[in-house]
Scaffold this motif. Structure first.
Motif, short mmCIF file in Angstrom:
data_model
loop_
_atom_site.label_atom_id
_atom_site.label_comp_id
_atom_site.label_asym_id
_atom_site.label_seq_id
_atom_site.Cartn_x
_atom_site.Cartn_y
_atom_site.Cartn_z
N SER A 14 0.71 -1.31 0.29
CA SER A 14 -0.54 0.48 0.23
C SER A 14 0.69 1.37 -0.13
CB SER A 14 -0.71 -0.19 0.94
OG SER A 14 -2.09 1.03 1.08
N ASP A 68 -9.23 -7.08 -6.87
CA ASP A 68 -9.75 -6.71 -6.45
C ASP A 68 -9.35 -5.97 -5.88
OD1 ASP A 68 -11.87 -6.97 -9.08
OD2 ASP A 68 -12.13 -9.21 -8.18
N LEU A 84 -7.77 -3.20 -5.10
CA LEU A 84 -6.75 -2.41 -5.13
C LEU A 84 -7.24 -1.38 -6.60
CD1 LEU A 84 -3.34 -4.40 -5.87
CD2 LEU A 84 -3.98 -3.01 -3.35
N ALA A 85 -6.83 0.01 -5.78
CA ALA A 85 -6.87 1.35 -6.88
C ALA A 85 -5.79 1.32 -7.63
CB ALA A 85 -7.29 2.23 -6.52
N CYS A 86 -5.22 1.78 -8.59
CA CYS A 86 -3.30 1.52 -9.15
C CYS A 86 -3.22 2.32 -9.78
CB CYS A 86 -2.85 0.59 -9.54
SG CYS A 86 -2.95 -1.17 -8.45
N THR A 87 -2.54 3.61 -9.96
CA THR A 87 -2.57 4.37 -10.18
C THR A 87 -1.41 4.46 -11.38
OG1 THR A 87 -3.61 6.10 -9.03
CG2 THR A 87 -1.89 7.54 -10.25
N VAL A 128 -6.33 6.11 -13.26
CA VAL A 128 -6.12 4.99 -12.00
C VAL A 128 -7.60 4.29 -12.54
CG1 VAL A 128 -7.16 5.90 -9.43
CG2 VAL A 128 -5.77 7.32 -10.59
N THR A 182 -8.84 0.50 -11.11
CA THR A 182 -9.28 -0.72 -10.13
C THR A 182 -9.50 -1.90 -10.32
OG1 THR A 182 -11.77 -0.08 -10.99
CG2 THR A 182 -10.56 1.33 -9.32
N GLY A 183 -9.82 -2.66 -9.75
CA GLY A 183 -9.79 -4.52 -10.28
C GLY A 183 -9.70 -4.45 -11.20
N TRP A 188 -6.95 -4.21 -17.70
CA TRP A 188 -6.76 -3.19 -18.65
C TRP A 188 -6.02 -3.34 -19.93
CZ3 TRP A 188 -10.35 0.21 -17.08
CH2 TRP A 188 -10.73 0.34 -16.11
N CYS A 247 0.06 1.72 -5.55
CA CYS A 247 -1.85 1.53 -5.42
C CYS A 247 -2.26 1.83 -4.16
CB CYS A 247 -1.63 -0.63 -5.18
SG CYS A 247 -1.27 -1.12 -7.68
N VAL A 282 -8.79 -0.52 -2.30
CA VAL A 282 -10.15 0.75 -2.43
C VAL A 282 -10.93 -0.03 -1.14
CG1 VAL A 282 -9.77 1.66 -4.28
CG2 VAL A 282 -10.71 -1.00 -4.02
#
Length: 136
Positions: free
Chosen positions: A57, A81, A83-86, A104, A106-107, A110, A133, A136
């Protein structure tokens, strides 16, 4: 008589040990063995040029050293799922004002050819140099 004395001494040691644990308070903790989550980052489609990157984190991960092959080459990311990663186009998880050089995610899986940007979906393919990350 010696038996009674020995029993009292053991009881006193046990009570002192419990008192010491109680005084330890917040410093006493249970160690968890849960592994860090991994983000799968790829230079091509899922399964092509991929590497699992362990994340913790709020720790910035730069695409340098052993990850330098990913610098400005990321095309796909699979984010667990929760996590939010930028992803940033600069090293150090830095962004220019307005956030137009970051995305940004999320799970999920992508494709960086079409990801949510600051104002609309953007093509962020081959632009990432770092990411961070958070749960969330």
């Amino acid at each position: 008589m010696a038996l009674n004395y020995s029993y009292k001494l053991k009881s006193l040691i046990a009570v002192l040990g419990l008192a010491q644990l109680a005084l330890a308070g917040p410093t006493l903790s249970v160690r968890h063995t849960d592994a860090s989550p991994n983000v799968n980052v790829c230079t091509g489609a899922v399964g092509v040029g991929c590497i699992l990157v362990p994340v913790s984190s709020d720790s910035c991960i730069n695409f340098t050293g052993g990850l330098s092959f990913l610098n400005k080459e990321v095309s796909v990311a699979v984010i667990p799922d929760g996590l939010a990663c930028t992803f940033f186009s600069q090293f150090g998880c830095l962004s220019a004002p307005g956030g137009f050089d970051e995305v940004v995610l999320t799970g999920g899986t992508w494709s960086f050819f079409d990801v949510p940007g600051a104002n609309s979906d953007v093509n962020f393919n081959d632009l990432s140099s770092s990411f961070i990350c958070t749960p969330v």
